[in-house]
Design an enzyme around this catalytic site. Structure first.
Site, PDB file in Angstrom:
ATOM      1  CE  LYS A  41      39.553  51.294  56.064  1.00 43.90           C
ATOM      2  NZ  LYS A  41      38.811  50.071  55.588  1.00 43.90           N
ATOM      3  CD  GLU A  57      38.330  47.532  52.191  1.00 42.37           C
ATOM      4  OE1 GLU A  57      38.905  48.032  53.212  1.00 42.37           O
ATOM      5  OE2 GLU A  57      37.341  47.911  52.097  1.00 42.37           O
ATOM      6  CB  CYS A 113      36.681  50.714  52.622  1.00 38.52           C
ATOM      7  SG  CYS A 113      34.991  50.088  52.895  1.00 38.52           S
TER       8      CYS A 113
END
Length: 420
Positions: free
Chosen positions: A283, A215, A316
């Site tokens: 995300k 990331e 994540c």
């Protein structure tokens, strides 16, 4: 002519077809079935359209099927192909399915049933269910069930069903690679990318098909903010990574920060073997730190077709919630690539098992590795600067004791998820 069928004693007949004329009569010798009369839907044979219909009787408990038994030979492969049209079905993945139930000469089950995947669905209700399976040891017949259940007002029309001997499915081998690396005290995104390029080259020289980077590869170690390094996609970073992807004929997954006009996203990009951006995921679950840093969440879970299979991406914090991985799996993802800063590795295991996918992590502070469908880490890059590669055959199913092919059962038996 539509012929209504009274549900009573079920008699299973052995039948198959080998000619086009016989294929046109595929609706012959199918029998209605329900676990009990209170669940039985309306079952109709439509000889005008050469189809089998199942309609709910106006209550959610409706659960019935058309059944037919076909002779099989042990260890030979067989293909099921089932086309349907549905109307007013809230959740087709749970309500419309095919089951292959292996029986011996006495009619007893010899192996866990198979639940073929839905391969195609359209907005107008058309669908296709397919699968290729070996007849297990001890089997003499395959009982095929065309099932419709758990819909208060809906209906399904099975328009073409074919069961026949088949060649084994061709292997779909993929070499997955992931990188354990963290730049330190660099001048900015360009220097970061040059450092990551060393690991990318190593993966390429080992003939990886796809490599996963972590990331935020353009911000880590720079001392800059998310907004400082935000860029367009495609942009300077994807161009740099695209040159590497093209040089080694390898897909690349990487986490960067994307700017779209005044909006900034935490984005994972997918670059193909020709160096082109062929996908991106924004995300959807943002932690407090990213919200305070001015990031906006995405709102979709795209899945991308590659030359070896379908892949999805998470980033994540997504792994802390079951919904992202589940939505990707429902959309067909076979591998989920996860650029991640750090996280709870127990959740890596859970997401792999509960969705029956391979999970590939590239992290700064958690384990960098590859988890299989049983939740086992099968390859790990333990040292900073290391690259690990693992090859799998995506066509090979994972069978669980007592469960069979768990991956085939999940969409058929799992509850409705949020916003589905």
């Amino acid at each position: 002519m539509i012929r209504f069928v009274t549900l009573s004693v079920i008699i299973i007949l052995n039948a198959n077809w080998t000619t086009a004329d016989e294929a046109e009569k595929w609706i012959s010798d199918w029998n209605p079935y329900a676990q009990r009369q209170a669940l039985a839907p309306n079952l109709q044979v439509n000889e005008n359209t050469n189809s089998l219909l199942i309609k709910s009787k106006g209550h959610f408990r409706s659960n019935g099927a058309w059944q037919k038994s076909f002779p099989v030979r042990e260890q030979e492969f067989y293909k099921i192909h089932a086309e349907y049209i549905c109307q007013d079905v809230e959740l087709p993945r749970r309500s419309i399915l095919v089951r292959v139930d292996w029986r011996n000469a006495e009619g007893k089950r010899v192996s866990q049933p198979e639940y073929p995947r839905t391969r195609q669905e359209t907005n107008d209700g058309h669908g296709l269910i397919e699968g290729i399976y070996p007849a297990p040891e001890g089997s003499a017949t395959a009982l095929i069930e065309l099932i419709f259940r758990w819909s208060e007002t809906g209906s399904v029309e099975w328009t073409n069903v074919d069961w026949r001997q088949s060649e084994p499915p061709k292997p779909r081998l993929v070499k997955m690679a992931t990188v354990n690396f963290r730049p330190q005290k660099t001048s900015g995104p360009e220097e970061n990318l040059k450092q990551f390029a060393v690991s990318v080259r190593e993966a390429g020289e080992q003939k990886a098909d796809i490599v996963c980077l972590p990331e935020g590869v353009t911000v880590v170690g720079t001392g800059k903010t998310y907004l400082d390094v935000a860029e367009s996609v495609p942009g300077r970073s994807t161009e740099f990574l695209g040159e590497l992807a093209s040089r080694y004929s390898m897909y690349i997954v990487a986490g960067i920060y994307e700017q779209d006009e005044e909006t900034v996203y935490n984005t994972a990009v997918l670059i193909d073997r020709q160096g082109k951006v062929v996908g991106k995921y924004r995300k959807t679950t943002l932690p407090r730190e990213e919200i305070e840093g001015g990031i906006t969440p995405g709102d979709s879970f795209p899945v991308f077709a590659t030359d070896f299979g379908k892949v999805g991406m998470m980033i994540c914090w997504d792994v802390f919630f079951p919904e992202p991985a589940r939505r990707l799996a429902y959309h067909g993802a076979e591998i989920i690539f996860m650029p991640i800063w750090g996280g709870n590795e127990n959740l890596f295991v859970a997401r792999a098992i509960e969705n029956q996918i391979y999970l590939v992590s590239s992290s700064y502070s958690a384990r960098t590795g590859i988890w299989d469908r049983e939740g086992k880490i099968v390859a790990e890059a333990k040292e900073v600067g290391s690259v690990v590669i693992y090859e799998v055959d995506l066509e090979k199913k994972t069978y669980w004791q007592w469960l069979g092919d768990f991956g085939g059962r999940i969409p058929r038996e799992a509850p409705k998820v949020l916003e589905e």
